[in-house]
Scaffold this motif. Structure first.
Motif, mmCIF file in Angstrom:
data_model
loop_
_atom_site.group_PDB
_atom_site.id
_atom_site.type_symbol
_atom_site.label_atom_id
_atom_site.label_comp_id
_atom_site.label_asym_id
_atom_site.label_seq_id
_atom_site.Cartn_x
_atom_site.Cartn_y
_atom_site.Cartn_z
ATOM 1 N N PHE A 149 -23.736 20.355 -1.427
ATOM 2 C CA PHE A 149 -24.078 21.439 -2.350
ATOM 3 C C PHE A 149 -25.579 21.707 -2.406
ATOM 4 C CE2 PHE A 149 -19.903 20.088 -3.747
ATOM 5 C CZ PHE A 149 -19.280 21.261 -4.138
ATOM 6 N N SER B 198 -24.355 28.137 -13.257
ATOM 7 C CA SER B 198 -23.518 27.703 -12.147
ATOM 8 C C SER B 198 -24.357 27.129 -11.018
ATOM 9 C CB SER B 198 -22.678 28.874 -11.642
ATOM 10 O OG SER B 198 -21.625 28.414 -10.834
ATOM 11 N N GLY B 199 -23.677 26.620 -10.013
ATOM 12 C CA GLY B 199 -24.332 26.049 -8.848
ATOM 13 C C GLY B 199 -23.320 25.446 -7.889
ATOM 14 N N GLY B 200 -22.164 25.026 -8.435
ATOM 15 C CA GLY B 200 -21.096 24.509 -7.603
ATOM 16 C C GLY B 200 -20.843 23.029 -7.798
ATOM 17 N N TYR B 201 -21.879 22.207 -7.626
ATOM 18 C CA TYR B 201 -21.665 20.755 -7.647
ATOM 19 C C TYR B 201 -21.186 20.267 -9.010
ATOM 20 C CZ TYR B 201 -22.679 15.760 -7.735
ATOM 21 O OH TYR B 201 -22.588 14.399 -7.890
ATOM 22 N N SER C 240 -16.891 28.512 -14.459
ATOM 23 C CA SER C 240 -18.327 28.364 -14.265
ATOM 24 C C SER C 240 -18.956 29.748 -14.174
ATOM 25 C CB SER C 240 -18.610 27.568 -12.982
ATOM 26 O OG SER C 240 -19.992 27.419 -12.764
ATOM 27 N N ASP D 294 -22.606 32.378 -14.345
ATOM 28 C CA ASP D 294 -24.048 32.497 -14.184
ATOM 29 C C ASP D 294 -24.401 33.971 -14.203
ATOM 30 O OD1 ASP D 294 -26.326 30.315 -13.089
ATOM 31 O OD2 ASP D 294 -26.838 32.421 -12.721
ATOM 32 N N THR E 153 -23.888 32.816 -8.164
ATOM 33 C CA THR E 153 -22.425 32.737 -8.200
ATOM 34 C C THR E 153 -21.825 32.892 -6.810
ATOM 35 O OG1 THR E 153 -22.374 35.084 -8.843
ATOM 36 C CG2 THR E 153 -22.183 33.446 -10.602
ATOM 37 N N ALA F 178 -22.242 29.533 -5.184
ATOM 38 C CA ALA F 178 -21.324 28.554 -5.771
ATOM 39 C C ALA F 178 -19.902 28.759 -5.257
ATOM 40 C CB ALA F 178 -21.365 28.650 -7.296
ATOM 41 N N VAL G 36 -15.245 31.077 -10.822
ATOM 42 C CA VAL G 36 -16.666 31.405 -10.919
ATOM 43 C C VAL G 36 -16.800 32.874 -11.312
ATOM 44 C CG1 VAL G 36 -18.882 31.487 -9.723
ATOM 45 C CG2 VAL G 36 -17.241 29.670 -9.188
#
Length: 413
Positions: A48, A105-108, A125, A127, A133, A136, A151
């Motif tokens: 990530f 958000s960011g994913g991890y 999640s 953002d 996004t 992510a 997301v």
């Protein structure tokens, strides 16, 4: 465009260093539940972070990793350090089958949350930044989490569309100056809000639960986050003090600004004074609560940033970026060595620099005398429209846009 990664890159080496990180977080008491432990062992953090990030950086317990900067190079999105991600998930009290909204958000972190709530839980999640996004979504898809995390690109200050029921927890992963009413509207009555809340420039990740008409803290952790964007943003006010070389000391105010800051014009050309407190601390011992004490009880409190080449920068590690303004003078926190540690003091510039330094030193002494070594402070949030709380001299009250924040300091034994 969504960024894709090669999931085969989760090598034995990555798994080994990921397990070592998890072991470290466990032994330090940062991770306290089996579901969070499992999430940290399973989710490949290195997939990530930006391509080319060394594994040692990706899996360093105290390293955040920038994922986006603005045109001036300022970080506007990042993957937080593992220790604070673990603590915030623990603060949220999540478990299998629960629902959680992640703001920022960011994913991890969303993947960690998905592992914690399991296949029957729900993770949303959000953002404000479409680039964030999109990234992510791509990373969650590439690592097998796209079916477990929704997301959404939205400014969460105004609420998140599509939530068909209040969630069990909201975890905010950007620095917030206030608590949006929309968050409370979308949180279940017995849910937990975890938010890195800025208090006169000092941030704590606070776990809040409802108690009647207001919120009370259940936990708090020292942290730092990139600031929130959008309608919930609250910009600091920054004042530049030039020195004789053309470099600057920057005074950053998160709350009230003293009247007539022009009185500080030319202040760095004055003689420097210093006042010492007699209060000492051993090397390696945290004094983060002193920073928060200043934010509560030191009128004119600000944070400092300095250009290379200023006299202040030349002091090396002998100063800390916390200051106070008094009329035509300002002072900042400093230390000098003792046999077993350091002594706190204040150095100051300006015609009345000694008075500014004395004001800071008096608060150092008050912190030492009244609360140092005692129970941690507690926090409460009173939304606009609720009754104002009764307070005593050990409680600070900070006015926010949507309510009041109280910070209560129990006396040391």
């Amino acid at each position: 465009m969504s960024q894709m990664v090669d999931t085969s890159a989760d090598t034995d080496g990555a798994a080994t260093i990921r397990n070592a990180l998890t072991d470290k977080l466990l032994s330090a008491g940062v991770i306290t539940s089996s579901v969070v432990e499992r999430a940290f062992r399973v989710v490949p953090r290195h997939l990530f972070v930006p391509e080319g990030t060394p594994l040692e950086v990706a899996y360093n317990a105290h390293d955040s990793v920038a994922t986006k900067r603005d045109r001036d190079g300022v970080i506007v999105s990042s993957i937080s350090a593992p220790f604070i991600q673990a603590r915030m998930i623990e603060q949220a009290g999540l478990g299998p089958g629960m629902s959680v909204l992640e703001i920022g958000s960011g994913g991890y972190n969303a993947a960690l949350l998905a592992e914690v709530v399991g296949p029957h839980g729900r993770v949303v999640s959000v953002d404000i930044d479409p680039e964030v996004t999109d990234r992510a979504r791509g990373l969650l898809d590439a690592t097998g989490y796209s079916g477990r995390v929704t997301v959404i690109q939205v400014d969460a200050e105004d609420g998140v569309p599509g939530l068909d029921a209040p969630v069990d927890a909201i975890v905010v992963t950007v620095g917030a100056w206030d608590i949006a009413p929309a968050w409370l509207a979308q949180l279940s009555l017995d849910g937990t809000l975890v938010v890195p809340l800025r208090m006169n420039g000092i941030t704590r990740s606070i776990g809040f639960r409802r108690e009647g008409s207001h919120l009370v803290s259940t936990s708090a952790e020292v942290c730092g986050f990139v600031p929130m964007q959008g309608s919930g943003a609250h910009d600091e006010r920054v004042f530049l003090l030039p020195d004789r070389r053309g470099s600057h000391v920057k005074l950053r105010f998160d709350g009230d600004v003293p009247q007539d800051m022009s009185l500080l014009d030319g202040v760095l050309a004055t003689a420097r004074t210093e006042v010492w407190s007699g209060v000492t601390i051993r090397h390696g011992v945290s004094f983060a609560d002193l920073h928060l004490w200043f934010a509560c009880f030191l009128p004119g409190f600000c944070k400092l940033a300095v250009d290379e080449g200023t006299d202040l920068a030349a002091e090396g590690e002998g100063w800390f970026p916390f200051g106070v303004v008094r009329g035509d003078s300002f002072a900042y926190l400093t230390v000098r060595p003792t046999r077993e540690g350091v002594e706190f003091g204040a150095r100051a510039y300006g015609t009345h620099g000694e008075a500014a330094a004395t004001a800071m030193v008096e608060q150092i002494q008050a912190w030492d005398r009244r609360v140092r070594g005692g129970p941690a402070p507690t926090f409460a949030y009173w939304p606009t429209g609720t009754d104002r709380p009764e307070t005593n001299e050990g409680t600070a009250v900070l006015e926010k846009t949507h309510g009041l924040l109280t910070i209560s300091w129990p006396a040391a034994p």
